[in-house]
Every structure is written in C-alpha cells, then in structure tokens.
Design a protein around this motif. Structure first.
Motif, PDB file in Angstrom:
ATOM      1  N   ALA A  96       8.908   8.999  -7.353  1.00  0.00           N
ATOM      2  CA  ALA A  96       7.585   9.517  -7.016  1.00  0.00           C
ATOM      3  C   ALA A  96       6.812   8.586  -6.086  1.00  0.00           C
ATOM      4  O   ALA A  96       5.710   8.918  -5.663  1.00  0.00           O
ATOM      5  N   VAL A  97       7.381   7.412  -5.758  1.00  0.00           N
ATOM      6  CA  VAL A  97       6.670   6.401  -4.969  1.00  0.00           C
ATOM      7  C   VAL A  97       7.443   6.098  -3.689  1.00  0.00           C
ATOM      8  O   VAL A  97       8.656   5.889  -3.720  1.00  0.00           O
ATOM      9  N   ASP A  98       6.717   6.071  -2.556  1.00  0.00           N
ATOM     10  CA  ASP A  98       7.318   5.750  -1.256  1.00  0.00           C
ATOM     11  C   ASP A  98       6.999   4.326  -0.805  1.00  0.00           C
ATOM     12  O   ASP A  98       7.828   3.654  -0.210  1.00  0.00           O
ATOM     13  N   VAL A  99       5.755   3.897  -1.044  1.00  0.00           N
ATOM     14  CA  VAL A  99       5.274   2.603  -0.577  1.00  0.00           C
ATOM     15  C   VAL A  99       4.705   1.837  -1.763  1.00  0.00           C
ATOM     16  O   VAL A  99       3.923   2.393  -2.545  1.00  0.00           O
ATOM     17  N   VAL A 100       5.101   0.576  -1.909  1.00  0.00           N
ATOM     18  CA  VAL A 100       4.616  -0.267  -3.004  1.00  0.00           C
ATOM     19  C   VAL A 100       3.741  -1.376  -2.430  1.00  0.00           C
ATOM     20  O   VAL A 100       4.137  -2.072  -1.491  1.00  0.00           O
ATOM     21  N   ILE A 101       2.558  -1.537  -3.004  1.00  0.00           N
ATOM     22  CA  ILE A 101       1.652  -2.629  -2.650  1.00  0.00           C
ATOM     23  C   ILE A 101       1.788  -3.716  -3.710  1.00  0.00           C
ATOM     24  O   ILE A 101       1.557  -3.455  -4.888  1.00  0.00           O
ATOM     25  N   GLU A 102       2.184  -4.919  -3.301  1.00  0.00           N
ATOM     26  CA  GLU A 102       2.319  -6.040  -4.235  1.00  0.00           C
ATOM     27  C   GLU A 102       1.078  -6.911  -4.116  1.00  0.00           C
ATOM     28  O   GLU A 102       0.893  -7.627  -3.138  1.00  0.00           O
ATOM     29  N   ALA A 103       0.206  -6.851  -5.119  1.00  0.00           N
ATOM     30  CA  ALA A 103      -1.086  -7.541  -5.057  1.00  0.00           C
ATOM     31  C   ALA A 103      -1.329  -8.397  -6.291  1.00  0.00           C
ATOM     32  O   ALA A 103      -2.471  -8.536  -6.738  1.00  0.00           O
ATOM     33  N   THR A 104      -0.275  -8.964  -6.855  1.00  0.00           N
ATOM     34  CA  THR A 104      -0.448  -9.762  -8.066  1.00  0.00           C
ATOM     35  C   THR A 104      -0.994 -11.154  -7.784  1.00  0.00           C
ATOM     36  O   THR A 104      -1.647 -11.758  -8.633  1.00  0.00           O
ATOM     37  N   GLY A 105      -0.684 -11.710  -6.603  1.00  0.00           N
ATOM     38  CA  GLY A 105      -1.084 -13.082  -6.303  1.00  0.00           C
ATOM     39  C   GLY A 105      -0.205 -14.128  -6.957  1.00  0.00           C
ATOM     40  O   GLY A 105      -0.428 -15.325  -6.785  1.00  0.00           O
ATOM     41  N   HIS A 106       0.819 -13.701  -7.688  1.00  0.00           N
ATOM     42  CA  HIS A 106       1.718 -14.622  -8.389  1.00  0.00           C
ATOM     43  C   HIS A 106       3.024 -14.696  -7.601  1.00  0.00           C
ATOM     44  O   HIS A 106       3.706 -13.681  -7.443  1.00  0.00           O
ATOM     45  N   PRO A 107       3.397 -15.876  -7.092  1.00  0.00           N
ATOM     46  CA  PRO A 107       4.565 -15.937  -6.208  1.00  0.00           C
ATOM     47  C   PRO A 107       5.866 -15.468  -6.849  1.00  0.00           C
ATOM     48  O   PRO A 107       6.635 -14.734  -6.221  1.00  0.00           O
ATOM     49  N   ALA A 108       6.135 -15.857  -8.087  1.00  0.00           N
ATOM     50  CA  ALA A 108       7.382 -15.444  -8.733  1.00  0.00           C
ATOM     51  C   ALA A 108       7.414 -13.928  -8.918  1.00  0.00           C
ATOM     52  O   ALA A 108       8.438 -13.272  -8.673  1.00  0.00           O
ATOM     53  N   ALA A 109       6.287 -13.358  -9.333  1.00  0.00           N
ATOM     54  CA  ALA A 109       6.216 -11.905  -9.512  1.00  0.00           C
ATOM     55  C   ALA A 109       6.377 -11.194  -8.177  1.00  0.00           C
ATOM     56  O   ALA A 109       7.070 -10.168  -8.077  1.00  0.00           O
ATOM     57  N   GLY A 110       5.773 -11.719  -7.133  1.00  0.00           N
ATOM     58  CA  GLY A 110       5.877 -11.101  -5.828  1.00  0.00           C
ATOM     59  C   GLY A 110       7.300 -11.052  -5.321  1.00  0.00           C
ATOM     60  O   GLY A 110       7.753 -10.037  -4.766  1.00  0.00           O
ATOM     61  N   ILE A 111       8.035 -12.141  -5.493  1.00  0.00           N
ATOM     62  CA  ILE A 111       9.443 -12.173  -5.080  1.00  0.00           C
ATOM     63  C   ILE A 111      10.256 -11.176  -5.890  1.00  0.00           C
ATOM     64  O   ILE A 111      11.054 -10.408  -5.340  1.00  0.00           O
ATOM     65  N   ARG A 112      10.051 -11.188  -7.192  1.00  0.00           N
ATOM     66  CA  ARG A 112      10.796 -10.261  -8.070  1.00  0.00           C
ATOM     67  C   ARG A 112      10.528  -8.815  -7.689  1.00  0.00           C
ATOM     68  O   ARG A 112      11.468  -8.009  -7.550  1.00  0.00           O
ATOM     69  N   HIS A 113       9.288  -8.464  -7.490  1.00  0.00           N
ATOM     70  CA  HIS A 113       8.943  -7.078  -7.163  1.00  0.00           C
ATOM     71  C   HIS A 113       9.479  -6.674  -5.796  1.00  0.00           C
ATOM     72  O   HIS A 113       9.966  -5.554  -5.612  1.00  0.00           O
ATOM     73  N   ALA A 114       9.385  -7.574  -4.819  1.00  0.00           N
ATOM     74  CA  ALA A 114       9.892  -7.248  -3.486  1.00  0.00           C
ATOM     75  C   ALA A 114      11.390  -6.982  -3.514  1.00  0.00           C
ATOM     76  O   ALA A 114      11.882  -6.007  -2.925  1.00  0.00           O
ATOM     77  N   LEU A 115      12.125  -7.833  -4.188  1.00  0.00           N
ATOM     78  CA  LEU A 115      13.579  -7.644  -4.258  1.00  0.00           C
ATOM     79  C   LEU A 115      13.943  -6.330  -4.942  1.00  0.00           C
ATOM     80  O   LEU A 115      14.886  -5.638  -4.517  1.00  0.00           O
ATOM     81  N   ARG A 116      13.206  -5.962  -5.984  1.00  0.00           N
ATOM     82  CA  ARG A 116      13.477  -4.685  -6.656  1.00  0.00           C
ATOM     83  C   ARG A 116      13.121  -3.515  -5.745  1.00  0.00           C
ATOM     84  O   ARG A 116      13.807  -2.485  -5.751  1.00  0.00           O
ATOM     85  N   CYS A 117      12.066  -3.662  -4.962  1.00  0.00           N
ATOM     86  CA  CYS A 117      11.712  -2.611  -4.007  1.00  0.00           C
ATOM     87  C   CYS A 117      12.828  -2.393  -2.993  1.00  0.00           C
ATOM     88  O   CYS A 117      13.155  -1.245  -2.652  1.00  0.00           O
ATOM     89  N   PHE A 118      13.409  -3.462  -2.531  1.00  0.00           N
ATOM     90  CA  PHE A 118      14.485  -3.323  -1.551  1.00  0.00           C
ATOM     91  C   PHE A 118      15.697  -2.637  -2.180  1.00  0.00           C
ATOM     92  O   PHE A 118      16.370  -1.822  -1.536  1.00  0.00           O
ATOM     93  N   GLU A 119      15.968  -2.953  -3.433  1.00  0.00           N
ATOM     94  CA  GLU A 119      17.082  -2.288  -4.133  1.00  0.00           C
ATOM     95  C   GLU A 119      16.865  -0.784  -4.197  1.00  0.00           C
ATOM     96  O   GLU A 119      17.816  -0.001  -4.104  1.00  0.00           O
ATOM     97  N   HIS A 120      15.599  -0.365  -4.342  1.00  0.00           N
ATOM     98  CA  HIS A 120      15.279   1.051  -4.482  1.00  0.00           C
ATOM     99  C   HIS A 120      14.780   1.667  -3.172  1.00  0.00           C
ATOM    100  O   HIS A 120      14.245   2.780  -3.188  1.00  0.00           O
TER     101      HIS A 120
END
Length: 452
Positions: A96-120
């Motif tokens: 249901a999602v096309d674009v993800v905005i990563e706005a946590t400000g936490h570097p480890a979380a940002g890396i984790r979320h970005a990598l999962r976005c690329f997988e999907h």
C-alpha cells in the motif's frame, strides 16, 4: 504540467501517491500538517515507537480523529485514511506504500529502514541526515541497485543548498562555495545539555513549558548538526570540506562573495568548490549585519567579462572585482516543504538532492579531556561534538564517525579537542550500523587506493 498540476491529475484519476512516514517528531509533524491540504497524496501510514505520541502529533497539527483511526494499512488504503502503528517494518513491506519518509533522526534506525526499503523496492526520502552521513554513499549505491530513488528532504537545508548548486551549474556557473548560516561562537563546541539553554536565551520556565530536547538542541549549537549537514552537501554536490573543519566566519549576505572566495583573491577559502557555514554572530558576540542564520547560499564566479557585466547590470551583490557573486535564500521551512520531495520522486522520477561520492565525513571530537572507561553519549551530548573533514582524511586517520559515538566505551584517554578513533573504543562489529559503516569504509578505501 507543473508539479502541482501533476498532483491534481493524480487526485482526479483516483491514483494518489501513497506515502508512509516513519517518525512523528518535529520534522514529521510539520509534514503531517500539510498532507491534508495537498492533492494527489495519501498518507497511508505513520510508524512511530510511540503510537500515542503519533496520534497526539496528528491531533496537534489539526487532523480529525477519524482520519487517523484505521486499524490496519489495508483498511487505511480502502478508506483513504491513515493507520498509526509501531511496526515500521510492516509499513515498509506493505504494497500500500510507494514512498517512505525516514524521519526518526536515529542513525542506526535510518540505515535499517533504508535497507529494508530497498529490499521492498520503495523510494526513500531520507530526512535523517545522521544516517545519511554515516552511510549515505553506500545506501545510495544500494538504492541504485534496487532501482529506486534515495533522496534528500526538501525543506531541510542540505536539499535546498543542493538545489541552488544544481541551479548554478545548470546555467553554466562554477560553484565556488555553498552552505548555510547558523548561530556560532567558538565556545559553543564545549556546550552540553546542561549549558545549552543559556546560549539560546531560554528561561527555565520556557523550557519547562515546552517540548524541548536538550541534547537535540545542543547538537545544533555545538557545531555537530552544521558539520553533518555540510558533509551531506559535499557528498551530494561533489564539493570538498575544508581540511581543518568548518571555520564559521562571521558573514552577512552582502559579504558572501567577498568572504567566501579563494585566498588568492582575498577571501578565506583554501580551495574552490568548498562548503562552509557562516555565523550570525561576530566573534565578540555582536550580531552580524543582515545575517543568514536561517538560510542557505551559493557563491559562484563570472566565467567571462560579459557575464561579470551582466551581474552588475542586474544588481547582483558582488565582491570588489565584480567576478564573484552570491544567491541566497533567507529562510527554510523544514518539514512544511517536504511534500516537494515526495511529489518530485513519485511524479518526476527525480530526487531533491542525491548523495553520491563520499567527499565529507564527521568525526567524533572530544569536548573535554576524556578518560578511559568513559561511555560516549553521541551527538549533542556531554562528551563529543562532530567535526567536518574530508572523507579521505577520516579514512587515513581511522576516525570514529559521530553517528556511532553513542554508547561506545573508551579504551584510552582522548585529549580535549582531539578526534576519537576506532582504535580508542570497544564496539560490537556485528551491530548492523557498525557493519554497514565498516563495509562502506572498506569499499571506498579500496577504490581510493588507501591502505588501512
């Protein structure tokens, strides 16, 4: 069609851009305030570690309760509403999602979320400059491999600077320097969460009555956030950080072309194609005339006498020679402008600033004499601040990035003002953010022919 017309067309066709937001803090809340007013956008989900905080943020910016009461992402998609969840992974994985905005400000979380976005195969708007500087050049490669866009966030100063740099280069002007303004004095590097409010002029009553995060505010004051943002600009715009770190010269908008030109021409730049932050305060604390505290700028040079004459004819403020000129934007609207990134990615297939080569890095630097056994507390804390430097220098010296300097324990003393090195700390090499960062370092070390 214009970007707005494209959004209107998507709305009319019943095919809105479907967005997921991770992190409902200040930046995210500012974006949330604009979503209901933007045609062609459907915010399907908001993920936050505290759903209650996310619901409160939505209410605070004016959303009606029914609009964010969907029990699931699928329900939100069917109803045209928004689901609030604490499951960022599910948000990323959802069809249901096309674009993800990563706005946590936490570097480890940002890396984790970005990598999962690329997988999907999801496009990413990386608000999280901490994550981008820690591993952005590698994340950009992973995004390209996945066939998706990895973008800076419009409204944040790095993206606005990148836009101005692109404007100058696209009309045939050489960028001599680019950057932003801030409030700075040399003593701010030693500021801590206990001293920060005095520098900002906030009273105890103001702090007690508001939503103030002392460590976050301190990261802006002690120079760390400026270093991170200029590293991001260097990496996105193929510019070079000063070898000795940011100088923060006091400078108003009228003096940009005079101060930010090469040393050989009477300025303070050691090289052309640099980044720099200008201070809104003179070194004695007096305010700079026509300061650029909230804005961004680009300095460029006239390539010919004809163009130099055009600068004069159309009123550009230049240096005495007439060769160097500047354009600037006095303000930025943070998350209120973020919709430009979402629309540009989805409707034009263009990032609003894209990380490329690894040109700049930010090293953890001791605020005071640090002793073996002390635990580092990261960006904006009591122990270290971030100093900008060329990435190649950071690699050669084995410096610890500020994005990892939280929770690591020192194995040896580090003098005040000195950088912390990987060899100075103990760390878990299996941790994802550490592993990704070291992968990036090894990759770029090999490509640059640097021996560890």
């Amino acid at each position: 069609m214009s970007l707005f017309q494209k959004l209107q067309a998507r709305a009319a066709a019943g095919r809105p851009v479907r967005v997921g937001l991770i992190g409902a803090g200040k930046f995210g809340s500012m974006y949330l305030s604009q979503v209901p007013r933007t045609p062609g956008i459907h915010l399907v989900g908001v993920a936050d570690l505290s759903p209650a905080r996310a619901h409160a943020a939505l209410a605070r910016v004016g959303w009606e309760p029914a609009r964010h009461a969907a029990a699931s992402l699928d329900e939100a998609l069917r109803q045209g509403s928004t689901c609030v969840t604490d499951d960022a992974q599910a948000l990323i994985a959802s069809d249901a999602v096309d674009v993800v905005i990563e706005a946590t400000g936490h570097p480890a979380a940002g890396i984790r979320h970005a990598l999962r976005c690329f997988e999907h195969r999801k496009h990413v708007v990386m608000v999280n400059v901490e994550a981008d500087v820690l591993a952005g050049p590698l994340l950009a490669r992973r995004a390209a491999e996945a066939g998706v866009l990895y973008s800076m966030a419009s409204g944040d100063q790095p993206a606005l600077i990148a836009e101005m740099v692109d404007w100058a280069r696209s009309i045939g002007l050489e960028v001599v320097c680019a950057g932003k303004g801030t409030k700075y004095l040399p003593g701010y590097h030693q500021s801590t969460p206990e001293t920060v409010w005095g520098h900002y002029g906030f009273s105890a009553e103001q702090v007690a009555g508001g939503d103030f995060n002392a460590q976050m505010f301190n990261s802006f004051l002690d120079g760390t956030k400026s270093a991170l943002e200029m590293a991001a600009v260097a990496n996105a715009c193929d510019l070079t950080p000063p070898s000795a770190g940011l100088a923060f010269p006091p400078c108003g908008v009228d003096d940009l072309p005079t101060v930010l030109r090469p040393v050989a021409d009477g300025g303070m730049l050691e090289r052309r194609g640099s980044v720099e932050v200008v201070s809104s305060l003179e070194r004695d604390g007096r305010p700079v005339f026509r300061d650029l505290r909230w804005g961004v700028y680009v300095v460029f040079e006239a390539p010919t006498p004809y163009v130099r004459d055009c600068f004069a004819q159309y009123g550009l403020k230049t240096d005495a020679s007439g060769r160097y000129a500047a354009m600037y934007k006095p303000y930025h609207l943070i998350g209120l402008e973020l919709g430009i990134s979402v629309a540009s990615i989805a409707l034009r297939g263009e990032a609003t600033g894209a990380t490329g080569a690894w040109r700049g890095d930010v090293a953890a630097t001791a605020k005071r004499q640090l002793k073996a056994g002390e635990r580092l507390d990261g960006e904006g804390g009591f122990t270290v601040y971030g100093r900008l430097l060329p990435a190649a220098d950071a690699l050669r010296q084995g410096l610890l990035p500020i994005g990892l300097a939280h929770g690591m324990v020192l194995q040896r003393d580090v003098p005040a003002g000195e950088p912390v090195r990987w060899s100075d700390v103990s760390f878990d090499a299996a941790r994802e953010d550490v592993r990704v960062r070291q992968e990036m370092e090894n990759l770029f070390r090999q490509e640059a022919g640097l021996v560890k």
